[in-house]
Write an enzyme that holds these catalytic residues in place. Structure first.
Site, PDB file in Angstrom:
ATOM      1  CD  GLU A   1      25.981  28.145  31.183  1.00  0.00           C
ATOM      2  OE1 GLU A   1      26.587  29.091  30.160  1.00  0.00           O
ATOM      3  OE2 GLU A   1      25.614  26.948  30.583  1.00  0.00           O
TER       4      GLU A   1
ATOM      5  CG  ASP B   1      31.136  19.951  29.619  1.00  0.00           C
ATOM      6  OD1 ASP B   1      30.240  20.704  30.085  1.00  0.00           O
ATOM      7  OD2 ASP B   1      30.705  19.155  28.521  1.00  0.00           O
TER       8      ASP B   1
END
Length: 416
Positions: A278, A361
């Site tokens: 995030e 990611d």
């Protein structure tokens, strides 16, 4: 009018039948043979009951989406051709001569009717989530959120429609350009106030109770140059068993938020991987890029809306029962075209979003250096949300803002 109604309903029923066949019979949801037995194979981390439930729940959820979106279009079209929109406008004009008052009355009628007609889809979605133990929300809490959502959307929509109709009356040719110019600061304002004003209307946000975990997350935030003094947790367990976390807001209003379900169900390494992911969105300025792309798309979209509205009024003014574009009765047509264009462009938007998620990611792996925790995180996300590891192509195209679980785990396996 009868032709418009008949063909629209028939088209909707045919589309619904096709989507039902496609989701329940036309696709299997099975993973390719080369992934059998790998960590991306749901059979390695789900039991037989979980596998069955994930297939059933995912297909039902997807079907509701593909039925509810064109149903919205059908409702807006019928409001026009059946003269309901025109009667709403006449009723508002009979009450007051003030344009703002007329807009408020008209939008109350319109939003109330469309909300009521869409209610069965929302209720079925809620009941399906309850039956599959995704939602833990009580009916009273669900109704409260529904009412809150209605009034928040009504207030925002009323403001937008009032300004829009004023611009159309001032300039029928360039209203779309002026509307776009005003939408820029409005979009920035909503993005800025959402974390501190809008989100707390639905849930309670409190500083993270686990101070040791908070310190680790803040240490990561410092490495990522994120100006945060606290990590917030939100009480989502009263509503859902799903997992989530996010970094939202811009400038001083940035917030790092964890759902309490994430805190309760995941191990610390998994939580840290999610937070690193995030934070990547903040580091890569995905929020700013999202706002910028929305501004660009809204420019093109408003131009197309203006051209399409004029073209449709020129050809079907009588059938649509719209006296002119300056009339409030034209609002459903503007909403209809806007919704169709938004749906049409969603595959491209989703593709860009999936690229951003892949980059996040990669950032999280580089920061945490824990592939195993990352793989377990995606497996747990799939289990708790009962999501398909390998969804059908049309679902991915129109719904998936993230890479599929299969793609994400396969990427991580390749990094080992």
């Amino acid at each position: 009018m009868r032709k418009a109604v008949s063909w629209s309903i028939l088209a909707y029923l045919c589309f619904g039948a096709f989507m039902y066949w496609y989701l329940f019979y036309g696709t299997s949801g099975a993973i390719p043979a080369e992934f059998k037995g790998t960590s991306a194979d749901p059979a390695t981390f789900m039991n037989s009951r979980e596998l069955l439930l994930s297939q059933e729940y995912s297909r039902t959820k997807y079907l509701l989406f593909f039925l509810s979106t064109p149903f919205e279009w059908l409702v807006l079209l019928l409001l026009l051709v059946l003269g309901i929109s025109r009667r709403f406008e006449a009723s508002a004009e009979a009450v007051t001569k003030l344009k703002v008052g007329q807009a408020a009355i008209y939008m109350f009628y319109l939003s109330l009717l469309t909300t009521v007609l869409a209610l069965p889809f929302k209720w079925i979605g809620y009941q399906v989530s309850k039956s599959y133990n995704i939602s833990t929300q009580t009916t009273g809490s669900w109704i409260k959120d529904l009412v809150t959502d209605y009034w928040v959307n009504f207030a925002i929509t009323l403001l937008v429609v009032t300004v829009l109709m004023w611009l159309i009356r001032k300039s029928q040719k360039r209203w779309w350009l002026y509307a776009w110019a005003l939408s820029v600061p409005f979009t920035l304002f909503l993005t800025f106030i959402q974390p501190v004003i809008i989100d707390p209307l639905y849930n309670d946000f409190t500083p993270l109770k686990n101070k040791q975990l908070e310190q680790k997350i803040l240490s990561m935030a410092e490495r990522a140059n994120i100006p945060a003094e606290h990590v917030y947790e939100v009480d989502m367990s009263a509503k859902t068993n799903a997992l989530n976390a996010y970094v939202t807001g811009i400038g001083a209003n940035s917030r790092i938020v964890l759902w309490d379900t994430t805190l309760n169900q995941l191990k610390e390494p998994e939580i840290l991987f999610i937070m690193a992911h995030e934070m990547a969105h903040y580091v890569y300025k995905h929020i700013y890029w999202g706002v910028a792309s929305y501004i660009v798309l809204s420019f093109v979209g408003l131009y197309l809306i203006s051209r399409l509205v004029n073209a449709m009024l020129t050809r079907w003014r009588g059938a649509l029962q719209i006296p002119s574009i300056q009339s409030l009765s034209a609002v459903p047509l503007i909403f209809l075209i806007s919704s169709v264009l938004s749906f049409a462009v969603s595959p491209a938007e989703n593709y860009v979003s999936r690229m951003e998620e892949r980059a996040a990611d990669q950032y999280a792996i580089a920061m945490t250096k824990n592939n195993d925790a990352a793989v377990e995180t995606f497996q747990d996300l799939s289990k708790t949300s009962l999501s398909q590891v390998n969804p059908p192509a049309l679902v991915k195209l129109f719904l998936y803002t993230h890479p599929t679980i299969l793609e994400r785990i396969d990427y991580l396996d390749g990094k080992k």
